[in-house]
Design a protein around this motif. Structure first.
Motif, short mmCIF file in Angstrom:
data_model
loop_
_atom_site.label_atom_id
_atom_site.label_comp_id
_atom_site.label_asym_id
_atom_site.label_seq_id
_atom_site.Cartn_x
_atom_site.Cartn_y
_atom_site.Cartn_z
N GLU A 24 1.84 -2.48 -11.16
CA GLU A 24 1.57 -1.56 -10.00
C GLU A 24 0.60 -2.24 -9.16
OE1 GLU A 24 2.82 1.65 -8.16
OE2 GLU A 24 3.03 1.35 -10.43
N SER A 25 0.82 -2.27 -7.63
CA SER A 25 0.05 -2.63 -6.84
C SER A 25 -1.28 -2.29 -6.93
CB SER A 25 0.59 -2.65 -5.29
OG SER A 25 -0.53 -2.97 -4.44
N PRO A 26 -2.30 -3.03 -7.04
CA PRO A 26 -3.90 -2.63 -7.10
C PRO A 26 -4.02 -1.95 -5.72
CG PRO A 26 -3.81 -5.01 -7.07
CD PRO A 26 -2.20 -4.40 -7.12
N ARG A 27 -3.93 -2.55 -4.66
CA ARG A 27 -4.24 -1.91 -3.50
C ARG A 27 -3.65 -0.48 -3.27
NH1 ARG A 27 -1.15 -3.60 2.58
NH2 ARG A 27 -2.15 -1.82 3.72
N VAL A 28 -2.75 0.25 -3.96
CA VAL A 28 -2.32 1.38 -3.89
C VAL A 28 -3.51 2.19 -4.49
CG1 VAL A 28 -0.71 3.12 -4.78
CG2 VAL A 28 0.15 1.30 -3.62
N GLY A 29 -3.81 2.01 -5.72
CA GLY A 29 -5.01 2.66 -6.23
C GLY A 29 -6.09 2.70 -5.70
N ASP A 30 -6.67 1.87 -4.74
CA ASP A 30 -7.95 1.71 -3.95
C ASP A 30 -7.96 2.39 -2.47
OD1 ASP A 30 -10.54 0.63 -4.11
OD2 ASP A 30 -9.87 -0.84 -2.51
N GLU A 31 -6.46 2.83 -2.38
CA GLU A 31 -6.42 3.26 -0.84
C GLU A 31 -6.78 4.93 -0.70
OE1 GLU A 31 -3.24 0.73 1.87
OE2 GLU A 31 -2.71 2.39 0.78
N PRO A 32 -7.41 5.40 -0.02
CA PRO A 32 -7.66 6.80 0.11
C PRO A 32 -6.29 7.33 0.59
CG PRO A 32 -9.29 5.81 1.50
CD PRO A 32 -8.35 4.82 1.08
N TRP A 33 -5.88 8.51 0.25
CA TRP A 33 -4.73 9.24 0.33
C TRP A 33 -4.76 9.59 1.87
CZ3 TRP A 33 -2.60 14.29 0.71
CH2 TRP A 33 -1.06 14.44 0.44
N PRO A 34 -3.78 9.12 2.63
CA PRO A 34 -3.93 9.29 4.24
C PRO A 34 -3.63 10.64 4.79
CG PRO A 34 -1.86 8.24 3.69
CD PRO A 34 -2.48 8.59 2.44
N LEU A 35 -2.97 11.70 4.08
CA LEU A 35 -2.62 12.78 4.95
C LEU A 35 -3.89 13.68 4.96
CD1 LEU A 35 0.90 13.90 3.60
CD2 LEU A 35 0.28 12.76 5.82
N LYS A 36 -4.01 14.21 5.99
CA LYS A 36 -5.29 15.29 6.33
C LYS A 36 -4.98 16.72 5.72
CE LYS A 36 -6.88 13.08 10.59
NZ LYS A 36 -7.07 13.24 12.06
N ALA A 37 -3.90 16.76 5.54
CA ALA A 37 -3.50 18.26 4.78
C ALA A 37 -2.20 18.00 4.06
CB ALA A 37 -3.43 19.29 5.99
N TRP A 38 -1.60 18.97 3.17
CA TRP A 38 -0.55 19.01 2.62
C TRP A 38 0.51 19.25 3.61
CZ3 TRP A 38 -0.30 17.11 -2.08
CH2 TRP A 38 1.03 17.08 -2.81
N PRO A 39 1.68 18.63 3.37
CA PRO A 39 2.90 18.83 4.39
C PRO A 39 3.35 20.08 4.56
CG PRO A 39 3.46 17.50 2.66
CD PRO A 39 2.34 17.65 2.32
N GLY B 271 0.95 -1.13 -0.09
CA GLY B 271 -0.07 -0.03 0.13
C GLY B 271 0.86 1.38 0.06
N LEU B 272 0.14 2.58 0.17
CA LEU B 272 0.99 3.70 0.01
C LEU B 272 1.88 3.83 1.21
CD1 LEU B 272 -2.02 6.15 -0.92
CD2 LEU B 272 0.25 5.99 -2.20
N ASP B 273 1.66 3.13 2.40
CA ASP B 273 2.47 3.22 3.49
C ASP B 273 3.76 2.51 3.33
OD1 ASP B 273 3.10 3.87 6.42
OD2 ASP B 273 3.22 1.74 6.37
N ASP B 274 3.56 1.44 2.56
CA ASP B 274 4.89 0.59 1.99
C ASP B 274 5.86 1.35 1.08
OD1 ASP B 274 3.98 -2.13 3.56
OD2 ASP B 274 2.20 -1.94 1.96
N TYR B 275 4.91 1.93 0.26
CA TYR B 275 5.69 2.74 -0.69
C TYR B 275 6.87 3.80 0.13
CZ TYR B 275 3.38 1.15 -4.98
OH TYR B 275 2.78 0.23 -5.95
#
Length: 217
Positions: free
Chosen positions: A143-158, A40-44
């Motif tokens: 490309e991992s299909p899990r990444v495409g299906d995950e909501p982007w986790p940050l609540k705001a831009w860094p 997932g995105l966290d793994d990336y």
């Protein structure tokens, strides 16, 4: 810190890395674990932060689909600058698979007459030397299909200074589309570079000049 796009690998940056190193800069360009269907995105993001190690004075660069990972890295590490290169600018909670419709990219590609260009040698690599383009295609990865299906986790831009670079001759993402999206989602006017979607292969010297120039201001 160079983060490749979808279906790509760290190899995509090798010419830019040589240019940056010739200018005295260290570079890191890992392969994301995209061929792992459970990643997932966290793994990336974790793969990138692990590759960075204890380096400091970081400039994080994300190309295309790598823009979903680059801000996560910039949020975790002491980054001085975040740069998106023809990057798919995410919004909080947005799934990468939904990005195309949510941003109006699908319509923009249709309006620009780009939707029917299916040959990657025409859409991605039209200005890349043929030998390099063929090598890039040979190295294409899943490309991992899990990444495409995950909501982007940050609540705001860094809270990191952010630049956006669009490719003026991009046949995959229309330049006008990115001009609007960068203003809308980042509040910035993009910098522009001549070349197609894969300028790290077609114009690594000009891209290196632009990136190094950011450090002088």
């Amino acid at each position: 810190m160079l983060i490749h796009g979808g279906g790509d690998s760290g190899w995509a940056w090798h010419l830019l890395e040589a240019e940056l190193r010739s200018r005295g800069h260290d570079t890191v360009a890992p392969d994301l674990p995209s061929e792992n269907a459970s990643a997932g995105l966290d793994d990336y993001a974790e793969a990138v932060t692990t590759a960075v190690g204890d380096r400091r004075d970081l400039v994080v660069v994300g190309h295309s689909y790598g823009a979903f990972t680059a801000p996560l890295v910039a949020d975790r590490l002491p980054a001085d600058l975040l740069v998106l290169l023809a990057g798919m600018i995410p919004a909080p909670g947005e799934r990468p698979d939904d990005w195309w419709e949510a941003t109006g990219c699908v319509r923009a590609r249709q309006d620009a007459g780009l939707a029917g260009i299916d040959d990657p040698f025409e859409s991605f690599y039209h200005d890349v030397p043929r030998e390099l383009a063929e090598e890039a295609m040979r190295r294409e990865r899943d490309e991992s299909p899990r990444v495409g299906d995950e909501p982007w986790p940050l609540k705001a831009w860094p809270d990191v200074p952010t630049k956006f670079i669009l490719c003026k001759d991009d046949r995959f993402f229309p330049a006008d589309f990115f001009r609007g999206l960068a203003r809308e989602r980042l509040g910035v006017v993009p910098d522009e570079i001549s070349g197609g979607h894969c300028v790290p292969l077609s114009r690594p010297d000009a891209l290196a000049d632009l990136l190094v120039g950011y450090l002088k201001h």
